[in-house]
Design a protein around this motif. Structure first.
Motif, PDB file in Angstrom:
ATOM      1  N   TYR A  43       0.120   4.893  14.435  1.00  0.00           N
ATOM      2  CA  TYR A  43      -0.710   5.995  14.913  1.00  0.00           C
ATOM      3  C   TYR A  43      -2.085   5.930  14.250  1.00  0.00           C
ATOM      4  N   TYR A  44      -3.061   6.550  14.906  1.00  0.00           N
ATOM      5  CA  TYR A  44      -4.439   6.467  14.396  1.00  0.00           C
ATOM      6  C   TYR A  44      -5.241   7.693  14.799  1.00  0.00           C
ATOM      7  N   ARG A  45      -6.044   8.191  13.846  1.00  0.00           N
ATOM      8  CA  ARG A  45      -7.082   9.189  14.137  1.00  0.00           C
ATOM      9  C   ARG A  45      -8.377   8.679  13.537  1.00  0.00           C
ATOM     10  N   GLY A  46      -9.414   8.600  14.362  1.00  0.00           N
ATOM     11  CA  GLY A  46     -10.673   8.031  13.913  1.00  0.00           C
ATOM     12  C   GLY A  46     -11.449   8.931  12.973  1.00  0.00           C
ATOM     13  N   GLY A  47     -12.427   8.331  12.303  1.00  0.00           N
ATOM     14  CA  GLY A  47     -13.269   9.078  11.380  1.00  0.00           C
ATOM     15  C   GLY A  47     -14.385   9.832  12.054  1.00  0.00           C
ATOM     16  N   ASN A  48     -14.492   9.699  13.373  1.00  0.00           N
ATOM     17  CA  ASN A  48     -15.527  10.403  14.114  1.00  0.00           C
ATOM     18  C   ASN A  48     -14.880  11.448  15.012  1.00  0.00           C
ATOM     19  N   THR A  49     -15.383  12.665  15.001  1.00  0.00           N
ATOM     20  CA  THR A  49     -14.766  13.759  15.762  1.00  0.00           C
ATOM     21  C   THR A  49     -14.932  13.602  17.274  1.00  0.00           C
ATOM     22  N   ASP A  50     -15.824  12.714  17.716  1.00  0.00           N
ATOM     23  CA  ASP A  50     -15.975  12.531  19.167  1.00  0.00           C
ATOM     24  C   ASP A  50     -15.150  11.365  19.697  1.00  0.00           C
ATOM     25  N   GLY A  51     -14.358  10.731  18.827  1.00  0.00           N
ATOM     26  CA  GLY A  51     -13.481   9.650  19.272  1.00  0.00           C
ATOM     27  C   GLY A  51     -14.181   8.334  19.513  1.00  0.00           C
TER      28      GLY A  51
ATOM     29  N   THR B 288      -2.448  -4.086   9.140  1.00  0.00           N
ATOM     30  CA  THR B 288      -3.818  -4.298   8.693  1.00  0.00           C
ATOM     31  C   THR B 288      -4.738  -3.998   9.859  1.00  0.00           C
ATOM     32  N   CYS B 289      -5.757  -3.179   9.599  1.00  0.00           N
ATOM     33  CA  CYS B 289      -6.623  -2.703  10.674  1.00  0.00           C
ATOM     34  C   CYS B 289      -8.085  -2.733  10.220  1.00  0.00           C
ATOM     35  N   TYR B 290      -8.982  -2.764  11.212  1.00  0.00           N
ATOM     36  CA  TYR B 290     -10.412  -2.640  10.968  1.00  0.00           C
ATOM     37  C   TYR B 290     -10.972  -1.591  11.918  1.00  0.00           C
ATOM     38  N   VAL B 291     -11.994  -0.856  11.464  1.00  0.00           N
ATOM     39  CA  VAL B 291     -12.593   0.168  12.299  1.00  0.00           C
ATOM     40  C   VAL B 291     -14.077  -0.141  12.503  1.00  0.00           C
ATOM     41  N   SER B 292     -14.590   0.279  13.676  1.00  0.00           N
ATOM     42  CA  SER B 292     -15.984   0.040  14.002  1.00  0.00           C
ATOM     43  C   SER B 292     -16.445   1.000  15.098  1.00  0.00           C
ATOM     44  N   PRO B 293     -17.648   1.581  14.989  1.00  0.00           N
ATOM     45  CA  PRO B 293     -18.436   1.689  13.763  1.00  0.00           C
ATOM     46  C   PRO B 293     -17.798   2.724  12.841  1.00  0.00           C
ATOM     47  N   PRO B 294     -17.679   2.454  11.547  1.00  0.00           N
ATOM     48  CA  PRO B 294     -16.986   3.400  10.660  1.00  0.00           C
ATOM     49  C   PRO B 294     -17.762   4.701  10.504  1.00  0.00           C
ATOM     50  N   SER B 295     -17.034   5.800  10.537  1.00  0.00           N
ATOM     51  CA  SER B 295     -17.637   7.125  10.403  1.00  0.00           C
ATOM     52  C   SER B 295     -16.878   7.927   9.354  1.00  0.00           C
TER      53      SER B 295
ATOM     54  N   THR C  16     -11.627   9.581   3.805  1.00  0.00           N
ATOM     55  CA  THR C  16     -12.954   9.789   4.366  1.00  0.00           C
ATOM     56  C   THR C  16     -13.864   8.726   3.771  1.00  0.00           C
ATOM     57  N   SER C  17     -14.250   7.770   4.590  1.00  0.00           N
ATOM     58  CA  SER C  17     -15.001   6.635   4.061  1.00  0.00           C
ATOM     59  C   SER C  17     -15.605   5.857   5.215  1.00  0.00           C
ATOM     60  N   THR C  18     -16.648   5.101   4.914  1.00  0.00           N
ATOM     61  CA  THR C  18     -17.231   4.198   5.904  1.00  0.00           C
ATOM     62  C   THR C  18     -16.790   2.755   5.666  1.00  0.00           C
ATOM     63  N   SER C  19     -15.760   2.555   4.836  1.00  0.00           N
ATOM     64  CA  SER C  19     -15.200   1.209   4.686  1.00  0.00           C
ATOM     65  C   SER C  19     -14.542   0.796   5.998  1.00  0.00           C
ATOM     66  N   THR C  20     -14.562  -0.485   6.286  1.00  0.00           N
ATOM     67  CA  THR C  20     -14.105  -0.940   7.605  1.00  0.00           C
ATOM     68  C   THR C  20     -12.662  -1.431   7.631  1.00  0.00           C
ATOM     69  N   GLY C  21     -12.123  -1.914   6.502  1.00  0.00           N
ATOM     70  CA  GLY C  21     -10.789  -2.497   6.496  1.00  0.00           C
ATOM     71  C   GLY C  21      -9.775  -1.632   5.778  1.00  0.00           C
ATOM     72  N   LYS C  22      -8.534  -1.661   6.270  1.00  0.00           N
ATOM     73  CA  LYS C  22      -7.472  -0.875   5.633  1.00  0.00           C
ATOM     74  C   LYS C  22      -6.130  -1.554   5.873  1.00  0.00           C
ATOM     75  N   ARG C  23      -5.312  -1.569   4.814  1.00  0.00           N
ATOM     76  CA  ARG C  23      -3.939  -2.074   4.914  1.00  0.00           C
ATOM     77  C   ARG C  23      -2.992  -0.945   4.539  1.00  0.00           C
ATOM     78  N   VAL C  24      -1.967  -0.733   5.356  1.00  0.00           N
ATOM     79  CA  VAL C  24      -1.002   0.344   5.134  1.00  0.00           C
ATOM     80  C   VAL C  24       0.386  -0.285   5.041  1.00  0.00           C
ATOM     81  N   TRP C  25       1.157   0.131   4.038  1.00  0.00           N
ATOM     82  CA  TRP C  25       2.491  -0.425   3.821  1.00  0.00           C
ATOM     83  C   TRP C  25       3.449   0.680   3.403  1.00  0.00           C
TER      84      TRP C  25
END
Length: 215
Positions: A190-198, A106-113, A137-146
Motif C-alpha cells: 500500500y502507498y500514500r504519497g507525500g503530496n496531498t494532490d496525489g 524497495t521503492c522510489y518516489v518522484s517528484p518527492p514531496s 515526511t521527507s523529500t528523500s526518494t528511496g525507501k526500503r520496507v521490511w
C-alpha cells in the motif's frame, strides 16, 4: 501417496529435479519423510517433508516475487499499489508450526514531496494487520520496507516484527495479525504519497515474500 524418488545426494549428482506439484495438489507429507518437492504455484519453491508437514527446504523459500516492469502508483490516501496482486497463504501452510513470513519492498518516489507524511505499508488490509510499514515526511526518494510475521508458542495468531529501514536509519515496531485475516486476504503493498494532490508517483523496484521455519 509415497513419492518415488532417489535419495537426495544421488538425485543431485544425476541432476534429477524433484517432482513438481501445485500446493493444493501436493501429496501428503505423511509417508514421504525426507522427500523434496517443487511447488510450481509458489515460485517453484522447494519443500521437504518431515513426515508431518511440508517445510521450506533449507530453512526458507521465496514464494512471491512478481516481475516488475513499470509498476507505479499515485495516491494522496493509503491505497493498494496497482499492478501488484499480492500473495495469499494457503490455510494448511498457515498451520505449519513456527512458520514465519518475511515481506520486503524497495521503492522510489518522484517528484518527492513533504506536504504530508508519506506511507509505504505491507499488510493484509489498509488500516490493521500490518506486517511492515514506514511513515515519514521527507523529500528523500528511496525507501526500503521490511517486516516479519512469526507464530509464538501455541498461538494461532501472528506477531509482527517490522524493521523499517532506509539508507540512513533503522527502526522497529511490533503488532499482531489475526490468522483468520491473514488467510482471508492477500498480503499486499500500500502507498500514500507525500503530496496531498496525489501528484507524487511511487515506482516499485522489488516486492517479495519468503516463508521459513523458526527454531
Amino acid at each position: 501417496m509415497p513419492i518415488v524418488q532417489l535419495q537426495s545426494e544421488f538425485a543431485a549428482a544425476l541432476s534429477i529435479a524433484p517432482p513438481s506439484y501445485t500446493w493444493s495438489g501436493k501429496p501428503a507429507a505423511a509417508g514421504n519423510s525426507g522427500m523434496i518437492i517443487r511447488v510450481t504455484d509458489q515460485m517453484n519453491s522447494l519443500w521437504r517433508s518431515d513426515g508431518t508437514y511440508w517445510l521450506p527446504e533449507g530453512g526458507n523459500q521465496c514464494v512471491y516475487s512478481p516481475v516488475l516492469s513499470g509498476v507505479t502508483s499515485q495516491s494522496a490516501t493509503l491505497q493498494v499499489v496497482s499492478g501488484l496482486p499480492g500473495w495469499s497463504i494457503p490455510s494448511d501452510m498457515a498451520g505449519i508450526p513456527r512458520l514465519c513470513i518475511e515481506a520486503y519492498a524497495t521503492c522510489y518516489v518522484s517528484p518527492p514531496s513533504s506536504a504530508q507524511a508519506r506511507q509505504i505499508y505491507i499488510g493484509v488490509d489498509a488500516d490493521k494487520n500490518c506486517i511492515a510499514s514506514h511513515q515519514y515526511t521527507s523529500t528523500s526518494t528511496g525507501k526500503r520496507v521490511w517486516g516479519r510475521l512469526t507464530k509464538e508458542g501455541s498461538s494461532t495468531d501472528w506477531t509482527a516484527y517490522a524493521g523499517n529501514a532506509n539508507y540512513f536509519s533503522d527502526g522497529t515496531s511490533r503488532s499482531s495479525v489475526l490468522q483468520s485475516d491473514l488467510i482471508a486476504s492477500p498480503i499486499r503493498l500500500y502507498y500514500r504519497g507525500g503530496n496531498t494532490d496525489g501528484s507524487e508517483t511511487i515506482t516499485v523496484v522489488n516486492f517479495a515474500i519468503e516463508v521459513g521455519v523458526g527454531p
